[in-house]
Motif scaffolding. Structure first.
Motif, mmCIF file in Angstrom:
data_model
loop_
_atom_site.group_PDB
_atom_site.id
_atom_site.type_symbol
_atom_site.label_atom_id
_atom_site.label_comp_id
_atom_site.label_asym_id
_atom_site.label_seq_id
_atom_site.Cartn_x
_atom_site.Cartn_y
_atom_site.Cartn_z
ATOM 1 N N TRP A 140 -19.463 -3.300 108.403
ATOM 2 C CA TRP A 140 -19.278 -4.697 108.834
ATOM 3 C C TRP A 140 -20.207 -5.646 108.099
ATOM 4 C CZ3 TRP A 140 -20.938 -2.388 114.009
ATOM 5 C CH2 TRP A 140 -22.309 -2.512 114.222
ATOM 6 N N ASP A 141 -20.829 -5.185 107.041
ATOM 7 C CA ASP A 141 -21.591 -6.097 106.183
ATOM 8 C C ASP A 141 -20.635 -7.190 105.676
ATOM 9 O OD1 ASP A 141 -24.389 -5.885 104.352
ATOM 10 O OD2 ASP A 141 -22.740 -6.956 103.362
ATOM 11 N N VAL A 142 -21.171 -8.398 105.492
ATOM 12 C CA VAL A 142 -20.311 -9.523 105.106
ATOM 13 C C VAL A 142 -19.747 -9.363 103.692
ATOM 14 C CG1 VAL A 142 -22.002 -11.119 104.087
ATOM 15 C CG2 VAL A 142 -20.096 -12.023 105.457
ATOM 16 N N HIS A 143 -20.354 -8.475 102.918
ATOM 17 C CA HIS A 143 -19.861 -8.206 101.562
ATOM 18 C C HIS A 143 -19.031 -6.922 101.559
ATOM 19 C CE1 HIS A 143 -23.698 -10.482 101.081
ATOM 20 N NE2 HIS A 143 -22.901 -11.201 100.296
ATOM 21 N N HIS A 144 -18.034 -6.856 100.701
ATOM 22 C CA HIS A 144 -17.239 -5.635 100.571
ATOM 23 C C HIS A 144 -18.146 -4.453 100.225
ATOM 24 C CE1 HIS A 144 -14.475 -2.955 98.029
ATOM 25 N NE2 HIS A 144 -14.194 -2.732 99.290
ATOM 26 N N PHE A 183 -26.254 -6.953 108.688
ATOM 27 C CA PHE A 183 -26.382 -8.070 109.629
ATOM 28 C C PHE A 183 -26.330 -9.425 108.932
ATOM 29 C CE2 PHE A 183 -28.355 -4.548 112.162
ATOM 30 C CZ PHE A 183 -27.295 -4.443 113.046
ATOM 31 N N ASP A 184 -25.855 -9.421 107.678
ATOM 32 C CA ASP A 184 -25.518 -10.699 107.042
ATOM 33 C C ASP A 184 -24.167 -11.211 107.548
ATOM 34 O OD1 ASP A 184 -24.060 -8.736 105.743
ATOM 35 O OD2 ASP A 184 -24.936 -9.106 103.770
ATOM 36 N N SER A 185 -23.555 -10.475 108.465
ATOM 37 C CA SER A 185 -22.334 -10.956 109.120
ATOM 38 C C SER A 185 -22.639 -11.798 110.356
ATOM 39 C CB SER A 185 -21.430 -9.770 109.473
ATOM 40 O OG SER A 185 -22.152 -8.768 110.147
ATOM 41 N N GLU A 203 -27.923 -2.367 106.389
ATOM 42 C CA GLU A 203 -27.569 -2.869 105.056
ATOM 43 C C GLU A 203 -28.071 -4.304 104.935
ATOM 44 O OE1 GLU A 203 -23.705 -2.026 103.615
ATOM 45 O OE2 GLU A 203 -24.162 0.090 103.565
ATOM 46 N N GLY A 204 -27.184 -5.250 104.626
ATOM 47 C CA GLY A 204 -27.635 -6.595 104.343
ATOM 48 C C GLY A 204 -28.136 -7.338 105.569
ATOM 49 N N GLY A 205 -28.606 -8.545 105.297
ATOM 50 C CA GLY A 205 -29.137 -9.396 106.354
ATOM 51 C C GLY A 205 -30.309 -10.173 105.794
ATOM 52 N N TYR A 206 -30.166 -11.488 105.708
ATOM 53 C CA TYR A 206 -31.112 -12.287 104.920
ATOM 54 C C TYR A 206 -31.775 -13.387 105.741
ATOM 55 C CZ TYR A 206 -28.723 -9.359 101.710
ATOM 56 O OH TYR A 206 -28.207 -8.221 101.118
ATOM 57 N N ALA A 207 -31.618 -13.295 107.044
ATOM 58 C CA ALA A 207 -32.370 -14.152 107.959
ATOM 59 C C ALA A 207 -33.229 -13.184 108.786
ATOM 60 C CB ALA A 207 -31.434 -14.962 108.845
HETATM 61 ZN ZN LIG Z 1 -24.094 -7.886 102.394
#
Ligand SMILES: [Zn+2]
Length: 152
Positions: free
Chosen positions: A6-10, A90-92, A132-136
């Motif tokens: 569910w990361d905002v990136h593919h 969690f960039d989603s 995985e991602g998450g930038y806040a």
């Molecule tokens: Zn991402």
């Protein structure tokens, strides 16, 4: 094995790693169009074992939750995973500087509980989650606590 991303990136790297193995089903929901530009809905991999779910930015959170749950249902129709891996990006979450999805902590909890309940039926609740991602950073920290609580 089922991998839910569910990361905002593919999850282009994950898809490249697993799409040749028909026994691994991969579901990726991601913003579209968005970096890295891959993950169209008709990209099902060579064994049709990939379910890409491209989504517009800025929709109601329930749209993302519902779309991912439908994708999981499709990926597990006639297929019982022996383990579930979660690519927990969690960039989603709403407010992430690198994404336009709108999820809040309650949706992280909802999706996590949904996956755990399904995994209880499939494979004795075997779920492994990787950040995985998450930038806040404050949001990522809170989401990790919420996610772990729901996993437990
Ligand atoms: Zn991402």
């Amino acid at each position: 094995m089922l991998i839910i991303d569910w990361d905002v990136h593919h999850g282009n790297g994950t898809q490249a790693l697993v799409e040749d193995q028909s026994g691994i089903h991969f579901v990726s929901m991601h913003q579209w169009p968005w970096y890295p530009g891959t993950g169209a809905a008709n990209d099902r991999g060579p064994h049709n074992s990939v379910w890409n779910i491209p989504m517009a930015a800025g929709l109601a959170p329930s749209a993302y939750v519902d779309a991912l749950e439908r994708g999981i249902d499709k990926a597990t129709s006639g297929f019982v995973p022996d383990i579930v891996l979660v690519s927990a990006g969690f960039d989603s979450l709403a407010g992430d500087p690198l994404g336009g999805f709108t999820l809040e902590l309650e949706h992280v909890a909802q999706l996590t509980r949904s996956i755990v309940e399904r995994a209880n039926g499939w494979c004795g609740g075997r779920v492994v989650s990787a950040l995985e991602g998450g930038y806040a950073p404050d949001r990522v920290g809170a989401a990790c606590v919420t996610h772990l609580g729901a996993l437990a």
